[in-house]
Scaffold this motif. Structure first.
Motif, PDB file in Angstrom:
ATOM      1  N   ARG A 166      13.131  20.911 -25.021  1.00 52.70           N
ATOM      2  CA  ARG A 166      14.060  19.790 -24.788  1.00 52.70           C
ATOM      3  C   ARG A 166      15.372  20.005 -25.534  1.00 52.70           C
ATOM      4  NH1 ARG A 166      12.031  14.636 -27.526  1.00 52.70           N
ATOM      5  NH2 ARG A 166      12.979  15.732 -29.303  1.00 52.70           N
ATOM      6  N   ASN A 167      15.286  20.455 -26.795  1.00 55.87           N
ATOM      7  CA  ASN A 167      16.490  20.696 -27.587  1.00 55.87           C
ATOM      8  C   ASN A 167      17.334  21.826 -27.010  1.00 55.87           C
ATOM      9  OD1 ASN A 167      15.475  18.728 -29.225  1.00 55.87           O
ATOM     10  ND2 ASN A 167      15.290  19.989 -31.048  1.00 55.87           N
ATOM     11  N   CYS A 168      16.659  22.869 -26.533  1.00 56.65           N
ATOM     12  CA  CYS A 168      17.385  23.998 -25.947  1.00 56.65           C
ATOM     13  C   CYS A 168      18.106  23.573 -24.665  1.00 56.65           C
ATOM     14  CB  CYS A 168      16.430  25.161 -25.662  1.00 56.65           C
ATOM     15  SG  CYS A 168      15.930  26.063 -27.155  1.00 56.65           S
ATOM     16  N   ILE A 169      17.457  22.729 -23.885  1.00 58.57           N
ATOM     17  CA  ILE A 169      18.108  22.225 -22.671  1.00 58.57           C
ATOM     18  C   ILE A 169      19.368  21.461 -23.042  1.00 58.57           C
ATOM     19  CG2 ILE A 169      17.887  20.561 -20.777  1.00 58.57           C
ATOM     20  CD1 ILE A 169      14.928  21.384 -20.582  1.00 58.57           C
ATOM     21  N   TYR A 170      19.297  20.684 -24.114  1.00 62.80           N
ATOM     22  CA  TYR A 170      20.461  19.908 -24.579  1.00 62.80           C
ATOM     23  C   TYR A 170      21.603  20.836 -25.002  1.00 62.80           C
ATOM     24  CZ  TYR A 170      23.290  17.244 -27.928  1.00 62.80           C
ATOM     25  OH  TYR A 170      24.331  16.680 -28.614  1.00 62.80           O
ATOM     26  N   TYR A 171      21.328  21.756 -25.913  1.00 65.83           N
ATOM     27  CA  TYR A 171      22.375  22.635 -26.426  1.00 65.83           C
ATOM     28  C   TYR A 171      22.881  23.607 -25.362  1.00 65.83           C
ATOM     29  CZ  TYR A 171      21.814  21.198 -31.320  1.00 65.83           C
ATOM     30  OH  TYR A 171      21.794  20.479 -32.492  1.00 65.83           O
ATOM     31  N   TRP A 172      21.967  24.233 -24.650  1.00 60.02           N
ATOM     32  CA  TRP A 172      22.360  25.223 -23.647  1.00 60.02           C
ATOM     33  C   TRP A 172      23.071  24.551 -22.470  1.00 60.02           C
ATOM     34  CZ3 TRP A 172      17.829  29.273 -22.978  1.00 60.02           C
ATOM     35  CH2 TRP A 172      17.454  29.740 -24.233  1.00 60.02           C
ATOM     36  N   GLY A 173      22.561  23.376 -22.069  1.00 56.28           N
ATOM     37  CA  GLY A 173      23.170  22.666 -20.944  1.00 56.28           C
ATOM     38  C   GLY A 173      24.584  22.219 -21.244  1.00 56.28           C
ATOM     39  N   PHE A 174      24.785  21.643 -22.422  1.00 54.08           N
ATOM     40  CA  PHE A 174      26.127  21.210 -22.798  1.00 54.08           C
ATOM     41  C   PHE A 174      27.070  22.404 -22.941  1.00 54.08           C
ATOM     42  CE2 PHE A 174      25.268  16.699 -24.061  1.00 54.08           C
ATOM     43  CZ  PHE A 174      26.414  16.159 -23.482  1.00 54.08           C
ATOM     44  N   ALA A 175      26.559  23.518 -23.482  1.00 48.66           N
ATOM     45  CA  ALA A 175      27.395  24.710 -23.630  1.00 48.66           C
ATOM     46  C   ALA A 175      27.878  25.203 -22.272  1.00 48.66           C
ATOM     47  CB  ALA A 175      26.616  25.816 -24.347  1.00 48.66           C
ATOM     48  N   ALA A 176      26.987  25.197 -21.294  1.00 43.80           N
ATOM     49  CA  ALA A 176      27.364  25.636 -19.948  1.00 43.80           C
ATOM     50  C   ALA A 176      28.382  24.691 -19.320  1.00 43.80           C
ATOM     51  CB  ALA A 176      26.115  25.734 -19.069  1.00 43.80           C
ATOM     52  N   TRP A 177      28.173  23.385 -19.507  1.00 46.78           N
ATOM     53  CA  TRP A 177      29.081  22.386 -18.930  1.00 46.78           C
ATOM     54  C   TRP A 177      30.472  22.494 -19.553  1.00 46.78           C
ATOM     55  CZ3 TRP A 177      29.077  16.415 -19.830  1.00 46.78           C
ATOM     56  CH2 TRP A 177      29.808  15.797 -18.808  1.00 46.78           C
ATOM     57  N   VAL A 178      30.507  22.606 -20.874  1.00 41.52           N
ATOM     58  CA  VAL A 178      31.778  22.739 -21.592  1.00 41.52           C
ATOM     59  C   VAL A 178      32.496  24.023 -21.185  1.00 41.52           C
ATOM     60  CG1 VAL A 178      32.741  23.209 -23.886  1.00 41.52           C
ATOM     61  CG2 VAL A 178      31.137  21.308 -23.569  1.00 41.52           C
ATOM     62  N   PRO A 269      34.125  17.024 -21.053  1.00 41.20           N
ATOM     63  CA  PRO A 269      32.754  17.386 -21.458  1.00 41.20           C
ATOM     64  C   PRO A 269      32.615  17.637 -22.963  1.00 41.20           C
ATOM     65  CG  PRO A 269      33.329  18.530 -19.444  1.00 41.20           C
ATOM     66  CD  PRO A 269      34.576  17.864 -19.927  1.00 41.20           C
ATOM     67  N   VAL A 270      33.652  18.220 -23.584  1.00 45.28           N
ATOM     68  CA  VAL A 270      33.603  18.431 -25.035  1.00 45.28           C
ATOM     69  C   VAL A 270      33.587  17.082 -25.750  1.00 45.28           C
ATOM     70  CG1 VAL A 270      34.695  19.516 -27.018  1.00 45.28           C
ATOM     71  CG2 VAL A 270      34.881  20.581 -24.773  1.00 45.28           C
ATOM     72  N   GLY A 271      34.385  16.144 -25.268  1.00 45.93           N
ATOM     73  CA  GLY A 271      34.410  14.813 -25.857  1.00 45.93           C
ATOM     74  C   GLY A 271      33.062  14.112 -25.751  1.00 45.93           C
ATOM     75  N   LEU A 272      32.407  14.256 -24.609  1.00 44.45           N
ATOM     76  CA  LEU A 272      31.082  13.636 -24.433  1.00 44.45           C
ATOM     77  C   LEU A 272      30.057  14.284 -25.356  1.00 44.45           C
ATOM     78  CD1 LEU A 272      31.007  13.196 -20.542  1.00 44.45           C
ATOM     79  CD2 LEU A 272      31.240  11.413 -22.276  1.00 44.45           C
ATOM     80  N   PHE A 273      30.122  15.616 -25.478  1.00 47.50           N
ATOM     81  CA  PHE A 273      29.212  16.322 -26.386  1.00 47.50           C
ATOM     82  C   PHE A 273      29.442  15.859 -27.827  1.00 47.50           C
ATOM     83  CE2 PHE A 273      28.316  20.068 -29.117  1.00 47.50           C
ATOM     84  CZ  PHE A 273      26.947  20.152 -28.901  1.00 47.50           C
ATOM     85  N   THR A 274      30.700  15.686 -28.197  1.00 45.47           N
ATOM     86  CA  THR A 274      31.034  15.215 -29.536  1.00 45.47           C
ATOM     87  C   THR A 274      30.492  13.811 -29.776  1.00 45.47           C
ATOM     88  OG1 THR A 274      33.062  16.537 -29.529  1.00 45.47           O
ATOM     89  CG2 THR A 274      32.930  14.745 -31.139  1.00 45.47           C
TER      90      THR A 274
END
Length: 311
Positions: A166-178, A269-274
């Motif tokens: 679950r954590n990897c999906i969060y970090y990897w998914g946001f990285a791809a989106w950004v 997307p960076v703002g949402l991740f932040t």
């Protein structure tokens, strides 16, 4: 000479109440961790990190350092076993979480085929801010990987594989989106140009150095293998002076770094991740702040969890 009273420990399945293991002549000073090791000898597939033992199946799990004779049980103790599933050590958890974003972002930066239209394969952006963003993103996660290997001290705690996924999906998914938007051929630079980028870069560097300084200070606070908690105080390093105002300045600097990255790239997307990261780190900071206040009567009362004078 006093006679030692040994304990008997019965371990049951919480659903069926079937006896899984019966331990005879257990030392009264045995810890839950030692009982798990004894249970492991009977069931090799359930290593200690995978076990959770309970006195009441509806209560809280027992901590590894709890002592048998201090528990509210008689000389025959009944415990309930729960399988936590496959586990992975914290070092491997963080390596998995952080290596993914580092690698994924570079795929978008170099515009490998099939991400954007074919004519853009292996092309580069004409805007310097795109390259700068890649350097900052790569530096951030490279720093995290180095800290995981050389700086952070981990207990023998583990994390379930399902939580890691679950954590990897969060970090990897946001990285791809950004990365998709920042490295997109149609990306446009920030509204205020170099002035906006340079100020954001300066703040990013300050926050990254500050975050590393705090992690180093926390590392020096406890010895290898120790679980003794101490109050963190500022050192001679000016970046640690944030300890005067907050309990978790490492999170403060982390949020500041991503806020700077948001301003630098002017990317939604960076703002949402932040924002999501800030909410989660605020929860963690408030939890740690509360623990400090409960454990230390002399804990500085003017400190806030994550934002000075406010939150």
């Amino acid at each position: 000479m006093s006679r030692v009273t040994f304990f008997e420990v019965e371990i049951l399945d919480p659903k069926t109440k079937r006896q899984l293991c019966f331990l005879d002549k257990v030392e009264p000073h045995s810890t839950i961790s030692e009982i798990k090791c004894l249970f492991h000898k009977s069931y090799p597939q359930w290593y200690p990190a995978r076990q959770s033992l309970w006195i009441d199946p509806k209560g809280k799990p027992l901590k590894d350092d709890e002592i048998l004779q201090s528990l509210p049980v008689g000389t025959t103790a009944t415990m309930y076993f729960k399988d936590l599933g496959p586990q992975l050590g914290w070092t491997m958890v963080f390596l998995a979480e952080y290596f993914g974003p580092l690698f994924i972002y570079l795929l978008f930066y170099f515009r490998v085929p099939y991400i954007y239209r074919h004519k853009y394969a292996f092309t580069s952006s004409p805007y310097p801010v795109v390259t700068l963003a890649c350097l900052c993103h790569s530096f951030h996660y490279s720093k995290r990987l180095i800290e995981t290997i050389f700086v952070h001290r981990f207990s023998h705690g583990t994390m379930p594989l399902r939580t890691i996924a679950r954590n990897c999906i969060y970090y990897w998914g946001f990285a791809a989106w950004v990365a998709y938007y920042i490295n997109h051929p149609l990306y446009t630079p920030p509204s205020y140009g170099d002035l906006q980028v340079n100020y954001a870069l300066a703040m990013f560097v300050v926050c990254e150095v500050g975050n590393f300084s705090i992690n180093l200070a926390l590392n020096n606070l406890r010895s290898e293998g120790s679980r003794l908690r101490k109050i963190p105080y500022p050192t001679k390093n000016p970046f640690t002076w944030l300890f005067f105002f907050v309990s978790c300045p490492n999170y403060t600097y982390e949020v500041g770094a991503w806020l700077s990255f948001t301003v630098m790239t002017q990317c939604v997307p960076v703002g949402l991740f932040t924002f999501v990261g800030f909410v989660q780190m605020t929860i963690w900071a408030r939890g740690k702040h509360g623990t400090y206040n409960r454990e230390f009567k002399d804990y500085p009362h003017f400190r806030m969890p994550i934002i000075p004078f406010f939150l």
